[in-house]
Design an enzyme around this catalytic site. Structure first.
Site, PDB file in Angstrom:
ATOM      1  N   SER A   2       0.801  -1.231   0.000  1.00 26.50           N
ATOM      2  CA  SER A   2       0.000   0.000   0.000  1.00 26.50           C
ATOM      3  C   SER A   2       0.831   1.277   0.000  1.00 26.50           C
ATOM      4  O   SER A   2       0.300   2.368  -0.185  1.00 26.50           O
ATOM      5  CB  SER A   2      -0.954   0.012   1.206  1.00 26.50           C
ATOM      6  OG  SER A   2      -0.211   0.003   2.420  1.00 26.50           O
ATOM      7  N   TYR A  56      15.041  -4.210  15.200  1.00 30.84           N
ATOM      8  CA  TYR A  56      14.780  -4.181  13.755  1.00 30.84           C
ATOM      9  C   TYR A  56      15.884  -4.929  13.006  1.00 30.84           C
ATOM     10  O   TYR A  56      15.606  -5.757  12.124  1.00 30.84           O
ATOM     11  CB  TYR A  56      14.676  -2.747  13.262  1.00 30.84           C
ATOM     12  CG  TYR A  56      14.533  -2.634  11.764  1.00 30.84           C
ATOM     13  CD1 TYR A  56      13.318  -2.883  11.150  1.00 30.84           C
ATOM     14  CD2 TYR A  56      15.629  -2.302  10.955  1.00 30.84           C
ATOM     15  CE1 TYR A  56      13.179  -2.808   9.766  1.00 30.84           C
ATOM     16  CE2 TYR A  56      15.501  -2.220   9.585  1.00 30.84           C
ATOM     17  CZ  TYR A  56      14.275  -2.472   8.989  1.00 30.84           C
ATOM     18  OH  TYR A  56      14.146  -2.398   7.618  1.00 30.84           O
ATOM     19  N   LYS A  72      15.807  -8.395  10.552  1.00 35.09           N
ATOM     20  CA  LYS A  72      16.330  -8.463   9.192  1.00 35.09           C
ATOM     21  C   LYS A  72      17.507  -9.431   9.081  1.00 35.09           C
ATOM     22  O   LYS A  72      17.718 -10.040   8.023  1.00 35.09           O
ATOM     23  CB  LYS A  72      16.709  -7.060   8.707  1.00 35.09           C
ATOM     24  CG  LYS A  72      15.511  -6.118   8.561  1.00 35.09           C
ATOM     25  CD  LYS A  72      14.453  -6.701   7.630  1.00 35.09           C
ATOM     26  CE  LYS A  72      13.315  -5.744   7.349  1.00 35.09           C
ATOM     27  NZ  LYS A  72      12.320  -6.295   6.414  1.00 35.09           N
ATOM     28  N   PHE A  95      16.396   4.711   1.208  1.00 34.02           N
ATOM     29  CA  PHE A  95      15.651   5.129   0.028  1.00 34.02           C
ATOM     30  C   PHE A  95      14.534   6.083   0.444  1.00 34.02           C
ATOM     31  O   PHE A  95      13.985   5.966   1.543  1.00 34.02           O
ATOM     32  CB  PHE A  95      15.083   3.916  -0.720  1.00 34.02           C
ATOM     33  CG  PHE A  95      16.105   3.247  -1.588  1.00 34.02           C
ATOM     34  CD1 PHE A  95      16.178   3.534  -2.946  1.00 34.02           C
ATOM     35  CD2 PHE A  95      17.025   2.356  -1.045  1.00 34.02           C
ATOM     36  CE1 PHE A  95      17.140   2.946  -3.744  1.00 34.02           C
ATOM     37  CE2 PHE A  95      17.995   1.759  -1.837  1.00 34.02           C
ATOM     38  CZ  PHE A  95      18.047   2.057  -3.199  1.00 34.02           C
TER      39      PHE A  95
END
Length: 279
Positions: free
Chosen positions: A13, A150, A154, A183
């Site tokens: 989304s 986090y 990953k 990014f």
């Protein structure tokens, strides 16, 4: 179309997921895309014949299984799976509660495992397929204060993906771990990144990292998400794709810093390392 592929994308989304959906549809591919609310996707991409929006809780295995079944019913096959759903969590290990840490693992790790577990029977039956697991440079190098949980999620993605690649190779299925740097997406927005309910000001480096990410880095990331998505699409057609795909110059540089640091430790302590066997 002879080269038309069918994609199944989670977390579609916003961010890289949404950019990926748009680029794929523009090139004529078919896309089944998941979100916590399919209505959000349908508002953005309305009445497209090659698009299927699905409301999915990726922590609910029955939900995931039903979404994959609907996708197969709609398109007849699935060629490329992109495990993209996830979110950032910024806080020290001490101040993050067990509930906050487990929630991050549930989405970033176990959600992807639910997808893999339920899509593999279809890919095995086809004897073909491609799985992209979206990790992060934080899944390869963990020296970011405040990003411990986090990064741990990953790192887990990297670990199970490496094993998965070996397990599914005999069935003609490829696996690539995508490790982006910074990014310019909504990843660092206040409604996307989570912070601890109970913050400890004593962790000055963590608070500084939080401020830097939310106020300085956010909106100024060097990475172009459209180019990252184009790279993933291009990779999906490579004959012998890599297991590891780093995206962004920052990711490239950080990967080498990590590898050089490990090599330095290995050589410095080699004598101790190899002296631990039976003589």
């Amino acid at each position: 179309m002879e080269n038309q592929k069918v994609w199944f994308i989670t977390g579609a989304s916003k961010g890289l997921g949404l950019s990926l959906v748009k680029q794929l549809l523009s090139k004529g591919d078919k896309v089944a895309a998941t979100s916590r609310n399919a209505a959000d996707l349908n508002k953005i991409i309305a009445n497209h014949p090659n698009f299927l929006a699905l409301t999915v809780d990726i922590n609910n295995e029955e939900d995931v299984k039903a979404a994959i079944a609907k996708s197969m019913e709609q398109f007849g096959r699935l060629d490329v799976i992109v495990n993209n759903a996830g979110y950032g969590l910024l806080g020290s290990l001490e101040e993050l509660s067990e509930e906050e840490a487990r929630k991050n693992f549930n989405i970033n790790v176990f959600g992807s495992l639910n997808v893999i577990r339920n899509v593999m029977p279809h890919l095995r039956a086809q004897q073909s397929g491609y799985i992209f697991n979206i990790s992060s440079i934080g899944g390869f190098s963990g020296n970011f204060p405040g990003w411990g949980i986090y990064c741990a999620t990953k790192f887990a993605v990297q670990g199970f993906s490496e094993s998965l690649a070996e397990e599914v190779k005999p069935f003609g299925i490829n696996v690539t771990i995508v490790s982006p740097g910074y990014f310019r997406t909504s990843f660092l927005e206040k409604d996307s990144i989570n912070v601890p309910k109970n913050q400890l000001d004593v962790y000055q480096s963590v608070r500084a990292s939080q401020t830097a990410h939310q106020q300085q880095i956010n909106g100024n990331q060097a990475g172009d998400p459209e180019k990252a998505v184009a790279a993933i699409i291009e990779m999906s057609s490579v004959e012998n794709p890599p297991l590891h795909l780093f995206l962004g110059e920052d990711a490239y540089n950080r990967a080498y810093v990590k590898m050089d640091a490990v090599k330095t430790d290995l050589e410095k302590w080699k004598k101790m390392t190899i002296a631990t066997g039976f003589n």
